[in-house]
Scaffold this active site. Structure first.
Site, short mmCIF file in Angstrom:
data_model
loop_
_atom_site.label_atom_id
_atom_site.label_comp_id
_atom_site.label_asym_id
_atom_site.label_seq_id
_atom_site.Cartn_x
_atom_site.Cartn_y
_atom_site.Cartn_z
N ASP A 352 28.89 63.66 67.99
CA ASP A 352 27.36 63.82 68.39
C ASP A 352 27.24 62.77 69.99
O ASP A 352 27.18 61.91 69.47
CB ASP A 352 26.03 64.21 67.50
CG ASP A 352 24.86 64.46 67.69
OD1 ASP A 352 25.12 64.86 68.96
OD2 ASP A 352 24.00 63.58 67.92
N ASP A 588 23.18 62.08 63.70
CA ASP A 588 22.38 61.15 63.25
C ASP A 588 21.25 62.42 63.46
O ASP A 588 19.76 61.81 62.39
CB ASP A 588 22.08 59.91 64.43
CG ASP A 588 21.98 60.11 65.41
OD1 ASP A 588 21.65 61.49 65.82
OD2 ASP A 588 21.30 59.55 66.05
N ASP A 592 22.15 67.99 63.63
CA ASP A 592 23.12 67.82 62.87
C ASP A 592 23.59 67.81 61.36
O ASP A 592 24.85 68.08 61.49
CB ASP A 592 23.64 66.23 63.46
CG ASP A 592 23.79 65.95 64.72
OD1 ASP A 592 23.68 66.98 65.50
OD2 ASP A 592 23.15 64.67 65.46
#
Length: 979
Positions: A352, A588, A592
């Protein structure tokens, strides 16, 4: 909907439509902005279940941890066998001898304690980390501001929000104006302006401003809760070692029961010993049974226990637990024992962007002063303006950090704070008005050169800002007239310092890295390029994909994915797994969570959301991306060493199964008891395997776990069978005068000797054991061919130019090309080339010390085994002399009456089994050389089936709180809000 401009207050509509039943009309409660809810209103909503509650994804409970580590197949089998021993053991034996029958239970207790300790430790740490960003919320009730727990928020509560506040429930702004960061929800870091009538989502937080908002959804209806609720299912760890162990368990579970029953029936009913049948013993429960029944049951149980590689489970738990504890010293928390192994095996890493590659903050990349302007003067302007403003957002903080070494000068006469609507801020200092903002908002008319610069830098992923000046004053929140360009400022996401090195590491290790983000694809591409990711032009805008099939096709085709929705992240991970990849995912945010849960190995940052941390396998406590190579190194050490030491346990399983089949054909009594098995396992398997498993080993993981283990274990298992046959023949024709206990001693010595042969082989350093002529030359030839192929490939790629011999040899050995390049700066090179005092080198490095430790352990085990037969250690207790070694012999039920005839027979049989073992190892090496790839593929198919079966999620049986769902806003209401 109505809005009062005079006080900037949003008044919700009194009547809304119910989407579930459009014919019904329901009145919506309007909370008084000044007094909020009354105590009676709050109590009524709690009674109706309209309360937020605690719906976070939780860590395992203590009861779950205890149940998962105690209620297992292994434990059930061993407890059942222990109960059988209790019913058939002779009460006339000494206490130590009786206790020795239950020695195998120590493994069960040890394995359970290791698992419980690790999981409890992880639970305590993650619970400490789970300090919710805003554990308290401020609400207005009965006309007063009150601080309450997030779980106590009720429907229609009036919450007070200010800079830094966490939005803990979906709400509608009713008064004031705030800027909200929704990066943990959407992945996009830009602040979004929220005015009266706008909806705000749980999981986001306030960047600036202040407002009052009426809670619209609570509990399970909250947006963040809906996303994370998809992660509330149990998923087995994607560990090849774990699946291999489970496969062995399933095979042995289908074998041990029928084989044990057959062995008992043959030995008791068919091969009955008349002398033992007449001899009666008294059990621990007081009833009498024949000695033949007791010895047959105990011998059968010993064989069954030996068939189960229970110690291997304990060893794997210990090895991974040690790895987890080592990682914790480097601020990395592992919540799953096997996640260390999984990360060492991954071939696709999904990252990410926000919070992983970037720090989640911005930084100034470059200034481009206008013609005739000086960069130092521009910096001073930035310092003066940012010092005069009280703004607190990512852009202004980046500008402040860029000029933090300068001192502000001049007096601010007028300031205009930043606004998401205006997209600029400014200050008038010493008679000059300065503006910092987006060029399209600052300059309504722009030159072609300005347009080209803006377009070019935007495509590179930069946020383009301008600094302009004017001698005119600011209007009422409006720009001054006749602005002149001072400079362009290019701002971008701040790359983590460790990100380039970490990405380079995974590239060298053959891991395909993919960037997944909810941000603009071009922005993500620019960040990836700055971080050093290759193939950055291979990008896709996920908002252009409409079907699930298109997402699955894109997963393996592209490297960078922009504008990705949470459900698309999940689909990407599923698609990669379906394509046969082992996938790791970092993230985080709440957006996600679903992908993190689905990935084979998930990594969360401690600075991220609670839901992300709770579902992840690994949590980087310092949010430092550079910890991941260390996790890979730990995984390699664990896998490579377990492959060596696991062979000791599997050999025991193989030879006990073969001996069971052999002794159904011969009338001789079973060769050992449960007590004998304990000492044999301790000196050839238990203690040595722990030492082997902790040896440092960072070689790249190649091949599959089970074939490599079996290639070491099978020759030893067959050799034990040859040795047992030789002992039976020797007892029939040569040692006809020895007792049953002495015959048992010969069996124990020969089996233990073969165990020492295998132990010696796996104790050697990896390279030494591969070329040693003692174990055949096939591995050596294969190693030479592989090294030659790597060398040719490297020469073709010309990656080893300017490498010295040591660097080249290390690179070839590890498969990683690493070269420290000298700086182009001559002064830096001169500094680097200055002669330094050489440090005194240690005589031995750590690896050599551990090799010596392995050999020392090997000699010690031999000494213990031989010494327990022939040594005597006397101590005095209360005036009585006690032989400690004799007590141990009694505990392990060993007979030390060894005569010269037995010694000669054991020497001869030892020579036979040594030759046989060398031959079997050479044959196995040849089989690996000729059919290794086919064997690997067959085991790969078996493992793929097990993996596909385990990947099916099983919903957790979680009792949902009684929370009433609120009515959703109709499409008509949404349109009016937009207007």
């Amino acid at each position: 909907m109505a809005e009062k401009p005079e006080n900037n207050v949003y008044m919700p509509s009194e009547i809304i439509e119910n989407e579930q039943d459009e014919q019904t009309v329901e009145e919506k409660f309007v909370t008084d902005i000044k007094s909020g809810l009354g105590q009676k209103d709050v109590e009524n909503r709690i009674a109706e279940g309209k309360v937020n509650g605690d719906t976070n994804v939780k860590t395992k409970s203590v009861a779950q941890i205890l149940r998962e580590n105690i209620v297992t197949f292994f434990n059930f089998v061993f407890i059942a066998l222990a109960l059988l021993i209790f019913f058939f053991v002779d009460a006339g034996e000494s206490f130590l001898s009786i206790l020795g029958n239950f020695g195998f239970m120590l493994l069960i207790i040890f394995n359970a304690l290791v698992g419980i300790f690790q999981e409890m430790r992880a639970k305590r740490t993650i619970d400490k980390l789970s300090l919710i960003s805003a554990p308290k919320a401020i609400v207005i009730r009965d006309g007063e501001e009150k601080e309450i727990a997030v779980k106590d928020i009720v429907l229609d509560d009036l919450t007070v929000l200010s800079t830094g506040s966490q939005i803990c429930a979906d709400a509608v702004v009713v008064e004031g104006s705030i800027e909200v960061n929704e990066s943990l929800i959407t992945g996009e870091p830009d602040a979004i302006l929220k005015n009266p009538g706008d909806e705000i989502m749980s999981g986001s937080f306030v960047v600036s401003g202040s407002a009052k908002a009426q809670v619209e959804h609570v509990g399970l209806d909250n947006f963040a809760t809906k996303i994370s609720s998809g992660a509330k299912y149990f998923k087995k760890p994607n560990s090849e070692i774990w699946r291999s162990l489970m496969l062995i368990v399933k095979i042995m579970a289908s074998i041990i029961v029928p084989l044990g029953i057959m062995l008992f029936c043959v030995k008791y009913f068919v091969q009955e010993n008349p002398d033992d049948a007449e001899k009666m013993i008294t059990t621990l429960l007081g009833y009498k049974i024949s000695s033949h029944l007791s010895s047959t049951v105990l011998g059968t149980i010993a064989t069954v226990i030996g068939m189960i590689p229970s110690g291997l489970v304990a060893l794997s738990s210990t090895v991974f637990c040690v790895s987890v504890m080592r990682l914790s010293r480097h601020k990395t928390l592992a919540q799953d024992l096997y996640c260390v192994e999984t990360l060492a095996r991954v071939d696709v890493l999904c990252l990410d962007k926000t919070g992983t590659i970037t720090e989640g903050t911005m930084e100034v990349n470059e200034l481009q002063p206008a013609k005739g302007k000086d960069a130092n003067g521009i910096k001073q302007i930035i310092k003066n303006v940012t010092s005069a403003l009280d703004d607190d957002n990512a852009t202004i903080n980046a500008l402040r950090a860029y000029v933090e070494d300068l001192k502000s000068v001049g007096k601010a006469e007028q300031t205009v704070p930043f606004s998401s609507q205006r997209k600029w801020s400014g200050a008038r200092i010493d008679g000059v008005s300065y503006v910092i903002g987006a060029p399209e908002f600052v300059f309504k008319k722009r030159t072609k050169a300005m347009e080209n610069t803006m377009s070019e830098m935007a495509q590179k992923g930069f946020r383009v800002m301008v600094i302009a000046s004017s001698k005119n004053k600011f209007g009422d929140g409006t720009l001054p007239k006749t602005l002149a360009l001072e400079s362009f400022v290019f701002i971008t996401d701040k790359i983590r310092k460790e990100a380039p090195d970490t990405l380079r590491f995974f590239k060298q290790e053959g891991v395909n890295v993919k960037i997944i983000s909810g941000d603009n694809p071009q922005t993500v591409r620019a960040v990836a390029m700055r971080a050093g990711l290759e193939d950055c032009d291979n990008i896709v805008d996920m908002s252009t994909l409409s079907t699930e099939q298109e997402v699955y096709e894109a997963a393996t085709k592209y490297t960078i994915f922009g504008r990705v929705l949470p459900d698309q992240k999940l689909m990407l991970v599923k698609a990669l797994k379906k394509a046969g990849h082992t996938v790791a995912m970092t993230g985080d945010g709440v957006n996600d969570v679903l992908a993190l849960k689905e990935a084979d190995c998930s990594v969360a940052m401690a600075s991220g959301s609670d839901a992300a941390k709770n579902v992840s396998s690994l949590v980087l406590l310092d949010s430092n991306f550079s910890s991941m190579p260390r996790v890979v190194a730990e995984g390699r050490r664990s896998i490579n060493n377990l492959e060596r030491s696991a062979a000791l346990y599997i050999m025991k399983t193989i030879y006990n199964t073969l001996l069971a089949l052999l002794f159904m054909l011969v009338v001789d009594p079973l060769p050992f008891t449960p007590q004998n098995l304990t000492i044999m396992g301790a000196v050839t398997i238990g203690m040595p395997s722990v030492v082997l498993a902790l040896e440092p080993n960072t070689d790249r993981v190649t091949g599959r776990f089970l074939p490599k283990v079996l290639s070491n274990a099978v020759p030893g298992g067959i050799t034990v069978l040859i040795g047992a046959i030789a002992v039976i023949i020797c007892n029939r024709f040569f040692l006809t005068d020895i007792t049953a206990k002495q015959s048992q001693t010969v069996f124990i010595w020969i089996i233990t000797f073969v165990g020492f042969l295998l132990l010696f082989k796996v104790s050697l350093p990896t390279k030494l054991s591969s070329w040693s002529a003692f174990f055949g030359i096939s591995d050596f030839m294969k190693e030479l061919e592989a090294e030659k192929a790597r060398a040719e490939k490297a020469e073709a790629a010309r990656v080893y130019d300017d490498f010295d011999e040591n660097e080249k040899r290390d690179s070839l050995r590890n498969g990683v090309v690493m070269k420290v390049l000298e700086s182009d700066n001559e002064s830096d090179n001169k500094k680097r080339k200055k002669p330094k005092k050489e440090r005194k080198k240690h005589k031995f490095d750590k690896s050599k010390w551990l090799i010596l430790l392995n050999l020392f352990t090997y000699v010690l085990m031999v000494f213990i085994f031989v010494g327990i037969y022939f040594l005597s250690i006397n101590i005095e207790i209360n005036g009585k002399t006690i032989d400690v070694v004799a007590l141990l012999r009694d505990f392990f039920r060993l007979d030390n009456h060894v005569n010269w005839e037995m010694g000669k027979a054991m020497l001869a049989i030892g020579a036979i089994v040594t030759v046989a073992y060398v031959g079997f190892v050479a044959m196995m090496n040849q089989i690996k050389l000729e059919h290794g790839e086919a064997i690997e593929k067959r085991f790969e198919r078996i493992d793929a089936k097990a993996r596909a079966k385990d990947s099916k999620p099983q919903k957790d049986k979680v009792k949902k709180p009684k929370i009433a769902k609120t009515k959703k806003i109709s499409e008509k209401r949404k349109k009016s809000n937009a207007l």
